[in-house]
Scaffold this motif. Structure first.
Motif, PDB file in Angstrom:
ATOM      1  N   ARG A  19     -43.061  27.279  94.240  1.00 15.62           N
ATOM      2  CA  ARG A  19     -43.977  27.924  93.288  1.00 15.62           C
ATOM      3  C   ARG A  19     -44.052  27.082  92.012  1.00 15.62           C
ATOM      4  O   ARG A  19     -43.033  26.665  91.488  1.00 15.62           O
ATOM      5  N   ASP A  21     -44.283  27.737  88.750  1.00 11.96           N
ATOM      6  CA  ASP A  21     -44.202  28.830  87.780  1.00 11.96           C
ATOM      7  C   ASP A  21     -43.701  28.307  86.436  1.00 11.96           C
ATOM      8  O   ASP A  21     -43.702  27.104  86.198  1.00 11.96           O
ATOM      9  N   THR A  22     -43.230  29.196  85.569  1.00 14.84           N
ATOM     10  CA  THR A  22     -42.818  28.778  84.221  1.00 14.84           C
ATOM     11  C   THR A  22     -41.648  27.804  84.261  1.00 14.84           C
ATOM     12  O   THR A  22     -41.520  26.958  83.394  1.00 14.84           O
ATOM     13  N   VAL A  23     -40.801  27.923  85.268  1.00 19.77           N
ATOM     14  CA  VAL A  23     -39.649  27.023  85.371  1.00 19.77           C
ATOM     15  C   VAL A  23     -40.093  25.674  85.941  1.00 19.77           C
ATOM     16  O   VAL A  23     -39.686  24.605  85.461  1.00 19.77           O
ATOM     17  N   TYR A  52     -48.146  29.106  95.112  1.00 22.36           N
ATOM     18  CA  TYR A  52     -48.459  29.839  93.877  1.00 22.36           C
ATOM     19  C   TYR A  52     -48.551  28.880  92.710  1.00 22.36           C
ATOM     20  O   TYR A  52     -47.762  27.936  92.614  1.00 22.36           O
ATOM     21  N   ILE A  53     -49.521  29.128  91.848  1.00 25.14           N
ATOM     22  CA  ILE A  53     -49.604  28.304  90.629  1.00 25.14           C
ATOM     23  C   ILE A  53     -49.859  29.198  89.420  1.00 25.14           C
ATOM     24  O   ILE A  53     -50.675  30.127  89.477  1.00 25.14           O
ATOM     25  N   SER A  54     -49.133  28.940  88.354  1.00 22.96           N
ATOM     26  CA  SER A  54     -49.292  29.725  87.123  1.00 22.96           C
ATOM     27  C   SER A  54     -50.225  28.978  86.178  1.00 22.96           C
ATOM     28  O   SER A  54     -50.584  27.824  86.421  1.00 22.96           O
ATOM     29  N   SER A  55     -50.572  29.655  85.066  1.00 21.22           N
ATOM     30  CA  SER A  55     -51.469  28.992  84.113  1.00 21.22           C
ATOM     31  C   SER A  55     -50.766  27.788  83.482  1.00 21.22           C
ATOM     32  O   SER A  55     -51.415  26.797  83.150  1.00 21.22           O
ATOM     33  N   GLY A  56     -49.437  27.866  83.353  1.00 18.09           N
ATOM     34  CA  GLY A  56     -48.673  26.733  82.823  1.00 18.09           C
ATOM     35  C   GLY A  56     -48.829  25.517  83.724  1.00 18.09           C
ATOM     36  O   GLY A  56     -48.891  24.377  83.256  1.00 18.09           O
ATOM     37  N   GLY A  57     -48.903  25.764  85.038  1.00 18.26           N
ATOM     38  CA  GLY A  57     -49.099  24.687  86.008  1.00 18.26           C
ATOM     39  C   GLY A  57     -50.466  24.053  85.814  1.00 18.26           C
ATOM     40  O   GLY A  57     -50.605  22.822  85.817  1.00 18.26           O
ATOM     41  N   LEU A  58     -51.481  24.885  85.612  1.00 19.44           N
ATOM     42  CA  LEU A  58     -52.841  24.355  85.412  1.00 19.44           C
ATOM     43  C   LEU A  58     -52.872  23.424  84.198  1.00 19.44           C
ATOM     44  O   LEU A  58     -53.521  22.379  84.201  1.00 19.44           O
ATOM     45  N   ARG A  59     -52.130  23.823  83.187  1.00 17.33           N
ATOM     46  CA  ARG A  59     -52.076  23.039  81.947  1.00 17.33           C
ATOM     47  C   ARG A  59     -51.486  21.646  82.196  1.00 17.33           C
ATOM     48  O   ARG A  59     -51.964  20.655  81.641  1.00 17.33           O
ATOM     49  N   LEU A  62     -54.103  19.424  83.728  1.00 19.96           N
ATOM     50  CA  LEU A  62     -55.109  18.984  82.752  1.00 19.96           C
ATOM     51  C   LEU A  62     -54.548  17.842  81.907  1.00 19.96           C
ATOM     52  O   LEU A  62     -55.244  16.869  81.635  1.00 19.96           O
TER      53      LEU A  62
ATOM     54  N   THR B 294     -54.386  34.233  85.442  1.00 17.09           N
ATOM     55  CA  THR B 294     -54.261  32.779  85.611  1.00 17.09           C
ATOM     56  C   THR B 294     -55.646  32.145  85.550  1.00 17.09           C
ATOM     57  O   THR B 294     -55.842  31.095  84.925  1.00 17.09           O
ATOM     58  N   ALA B 297     -56.878  32.271  81.848  1.00 15.83           N
ATOM     59  CA  ALA B 297     -56.213  31.251  81.034  1.00 15.83           C
ATOM     60  C   ALA B 297     -56.721  29.862  81.443  1.00 15.83           C
ATOM     61  O   ALA B 297     -57.035  29.026  80.591  1.00 15.83           O
ATOM     62  N   GLY B 298     -56.825  29.627  82.754  1.00 10.20           N
ATOM     63  CA  GLY B 298     -57.284  28.337  83.264  1.00 10.20           C
ATOM     64  C   GLY B 298     -58.692  28.025  82.778  1.00 10.20           C
ATOM     65  O   GLY B 298     -58.993  26.908  82.364  1.00 10.20           O
ATOM     66  N   TYR B 301     -58.520  26.958  79.260  1.00 10.86           N
ATOM     67  CA  TYR B 301     -57.989  25.585  79.158  1.00 10.86           C
ATOM     68  C   TYR B 301     -59.090  24.581  79.518  1.00 10.86           C
ATOM     69  O   TYR B 301     -59.198  23.521  78.926  1.00 10.86           O
ATOM     70  N   HIS B 305     -60.465  21.728  77.222  1.00 11.60           N
ATOM     71  CA  HIS B 305     -60.416  20.338  77.690  1.00 11.60           C
ATOM     72  C   HIS B 305     -61.770  19.657  77.459  1.00 11.60           C
ATOM     73  O   HIS B 305     -61.831  18.536  76.956  1.00 11.60           O
ATOM     74  N   ASP B 329     -47.532  33.956  81.799  1.00 13.27           N
ATOM     75  CA  ASP B 329     -46.727  33.400  82.897  1.00 13.27           C
ATOM     76  C   ASP B 329     -45.334  34.032  82.928  1.00 13.27           C
ATOM     77  O   ASP B 329     -44.823  34.388  83.997  1.00 13.27           O
ATOM     78  N   ASP B 333     -43.884  36.280  85.941  1.00 17.13           N
ATOM     79  CA  ASP B 333     -42.636  35.859  86.591  1.00 17.13           C
ATOM     80  C   ASP B 333     -41.585  36.961  86.512  1.00 17.13           C
ATOM     81  O   ASP B 333     -40.853  37.210  87.475  1.00 17.13           O
TER      82      ASP B 333
END
Lengths: 110, 559
Positions: A19, A21-23, A52-59, A62, B294, B297-298, B301, B305, B329, B333
């Protein structure tokens, strides 16, 4: 999450499993940065193990795309599961990244 | 300790949870008082250490008084030998609560809902016992520990039944019967402090409706305590969970709880079955919340961008304030981790339901709905609001809204499809905004942030019936159709066909996508979408084969 880095032709493939995720997102960012610091400017992320992908992952993606936009640079994603692909598409990211069905399809054009 | 000669108060304030309450130790020259020992052995051990220290200075009896007989307030009472010692400790509870504890009543003590094991426990002193004593006539009791307790029940005070007790020459302790949260709930006044147990939480989502909860009684109790607070003499209010309140803050909170309580007409009983149902709804909602937030937020972003690429760094940076992606997130989680605990059998359905309420409440505060809806697809923001609102409604004890009215399916679907094919703002609007930099900036952001969902998809609509009027919840149905279209577009459909017609007498809508990436397991619709379809007035099925996916919605047969 597990990240396996392999050189293929003139590109580097990061195979991701787990995943995002945030970690995992900061871990992934460091891994991508390490590959860039080693001089590789063609990076393909293999998503076949990502569910699974979180918004942090999308960032993170980018940020990588922003760094890899020079002439000759390549940044692509391949083998996305339906639900992960859905997030990328609905967030509008498919117009920023090159998304391929298979690793072979991506690397053939590089 | 205000207005209590020689009194010292030792408040043990915990992080708010359902496992254990706050505890308050009051040390006076003649007796040590403990209001609610809590629910955890470690809490009991800590309190016992403090009592031991006080007794080293002077041996005194310990009077443990419960604000009510819920496990998170009393279970620790017997987990430390010092607190449990009948030779030096008196355990006091209101009459009804005493029965519940002595008979180990799992429903009344909340042990069933919170998944706790309770042994029967002996209560030494019954408070506000019905019958036996007459108002105004003092009664003396000598307890097994040798202490003498004086009790005198009084005529109604501020509309509340009350009793004053004292241990030996200790201070007068006023016990006010304040049912509502539970039949035995009491508020306790010692000097200038009022201990209110869970009175101010009684209308909270996930607590209102628990076994023994009573709206009318709660309103009477709140009115009585409001009068008591307003009449003076109380400096601070000590709640069963959360921080100690000043009198003024307590009065403000009390008014808010009164308002919340009045709005709880007809709520469902929060029994174990309802807790299971609510927990399942929390999980179903969170599946969708996860994706929705998600994507939101995406999308932001993405806009940021593009603005960055256009050299608009300031605008790009400002956009990040509209949604707290990192907070979202973390919340998502944390719910996933809690869900894992739940499925491993380490917590109860009510815990998951409450966690859902906590997470969704925080999510609601993590994005700026109004401004976000001006940049990204407003239906995303609206659906997020519906989703969070529906869960809160369920947790409060109501059914999620279902406003069924007749609607022409064909007209509804056509309008929905047109909405998803159009750009944000017409081309004329864009041209008109060119001379106003601020308006043009807003238009540009919306254009980038709200690409038409169906822009790159060939859409076909056809029908077997010119008019298809069915009873539906219009808003929920539009949400559902949008989720289904997003599912097809998001997984790569290049062509979508919407068909309406009848299967016998049953109105049916099918939405099919060609070119979709297959889902492992055949793409069974999420529980949330099935539930949403039911609230919209139909039932949802799906099937998947070789790059195509089809959703079928069947509505109530119109005769």
């Amino acid at each position: 999450m597990e990240i396996t880095t392999v050189t293929r032709g003139n590109g580097t493939v990061l195979s991701l499993a787990g995943r995002i995720d945030t970690v995992a997102a900061p871990m992934l960012e460091q891994a991508i940065n390490r590959v860039m610091e080693s001089g590789s400017r063609k990076i393909l992320l293999d998503f076949s193990g990502v569910s699974y992908i979180s918004s942090g992952g999308l960032r993170v993606f980018l940020a990588a795309a922003k760094k890899l936009k020079g002439p000759g640079d390549r940044f692509g994603l391949c083998c996305l599961h339906a639900d992960v692909l859905k997030i990328f598409r609905l967030a509008g990211f498919t117009s920023i990244f090159s998304i391929y069905e298979t690793e072979g399809e991506a690397l053939a054009g590089w | 300790m205000p207005d209590c000669a020689g009194g010292l108060v030792y408040p043990l304030i915990r992080k708010v949870d359902t496992v254990s309450s706050n505890s308050y130790l009051v040390q006076t020259p003649d007796v040590i008082l403990l209001i609610d020992p809590g629910g955890l052995p470690e809490q009991a051990a800590h309190l016992a250490d403090v009592v031991r220290g006080a007794r080293n200075e002077k041996a005194r009896p310990l009077l443990v008084i419960l604000t009510h007989a819920h496990v998170d307030h009393f279970l620790a009472a017997r987990s430390d030998p010092l607190l449990a010692d009948p030779a030096s400790t008196i355990l006091a509870a209101q009459d009804y609560g005493a029965d519940a504890i002595e008979s180990a009543d799992r429903m009344a003590t909340m042990a069933e809902l919170l998944g706790q094991v309770i042994p029967p426990m002996r209560i030494d002193l019954r408070l506000l016992a019905a019958g036996g004593e007459r108002a105004g006539i003092p009664v003396w009791r000598t307890l097994p520990c040798g202490a003498t307790v004086t009790g005198v029940q009084r005529p109604l005070e501020s509309g509340l039944a009350s009793e004053q007790i004292a241990v030996g020459n200790g201070p007068g302790i006023d016990i006010f019967h304040t049912p509502g949260h539970s039949p035995d709930s009491c508020c306790i006044r010692i000097g200038g402090l009022l201990f209110i147990g869970d009175l101010f939480f009684a209308a909270s989502p996930g607590l209102a409706g628990i076994p023994g909860w009573n709206q009318e009684a709660l309103l009477r109790s709140l009115a009585g305590i409001g009068e008591l607070l307003s009449s003076g003499g109380i400096a601070a209010v000590c709640a069963g969970h959360g921080p100690v309140l000043t009198k003024d803050n307590a009065l403000r909170m009390l008014k808010a709880v009164q308002g919340d309580t009045r709005r709880l007409n007809g709520i469902a009983d929060l029994d174990p079955d309802r807790a299971i149902e609510t927990a399942a709804f929390a999980e179903a909602c969170m599946e969708q919340v996860n994706e929705l937030f998600t994507v939101m937020a995406g999308r932001l972003y993405y806009v940021s961008h593009i603005m960055d690429e256009l050299g608009e760094d300031e605008i790009a940076a400002g956009l990040h304030a509209l949604i707290r992606g990192d907070v979202i997130d973390e919340l998502v989680d944390s719910f996933a981790a809690f869900g894992h605990e739940f499925h491993s059998g380490r917590c109860m359905p009510i815990h998951l339901a409450l966690k859902g309420g906590h997470v969704m409440g925080k999510l609601e505060r993590s994005f700026n709905q109004r401004e976000l809806a001006q940049i990204i697809d407003p239906t995303l923001v609206l659906r997020a609001e519906h989703l969070l609102g529906d869960y809160t409604t369920m947790l409060r004890g109501f059914s999620p809204p279902r406003n069924i009215a007749d609607a022409d399916l064909n007209l509804l679907l056509k309008a929905c499809l047109e909405g998803h094919a159009a750009h944000s703002g017409s081309d004329e609007d864009v041209l008109a905004s060119v001379d106003d930099p601020a308006a043009f900036g807003r238009m540009l952001l919306a254009r980038i942030g709200t690409p038409p969902l169906l822009a790159d998809v060939a859409v076909t609509f056809d029908t077997d019936s010119e008019s298809l009027t069915v009873p539906v919840d219009r808003e929920r149905l539009l949400d559902l159709i949008t989720y289904l279209l997003e599912d097809l577009v998001g997984t790569g459909a290049h062509a979508i066909t919407i068909h309406t017609g009848k299967d016998g007498d049953t109105p049916v809508v099918t939405i099919s996508g060609a070119g979709c990436t297959a889902r492992p397991g055949g793409g069974i619709p999420r529980r949330f979408l099935s539930g949403l379809c039911e609230r919209a007035g139909g039932t949802l099925d799906s099937c998947e084969a070789a790059g195509s996916r089809q959703f079928t919605i069947r509505f109530v047969t119109v005769l």
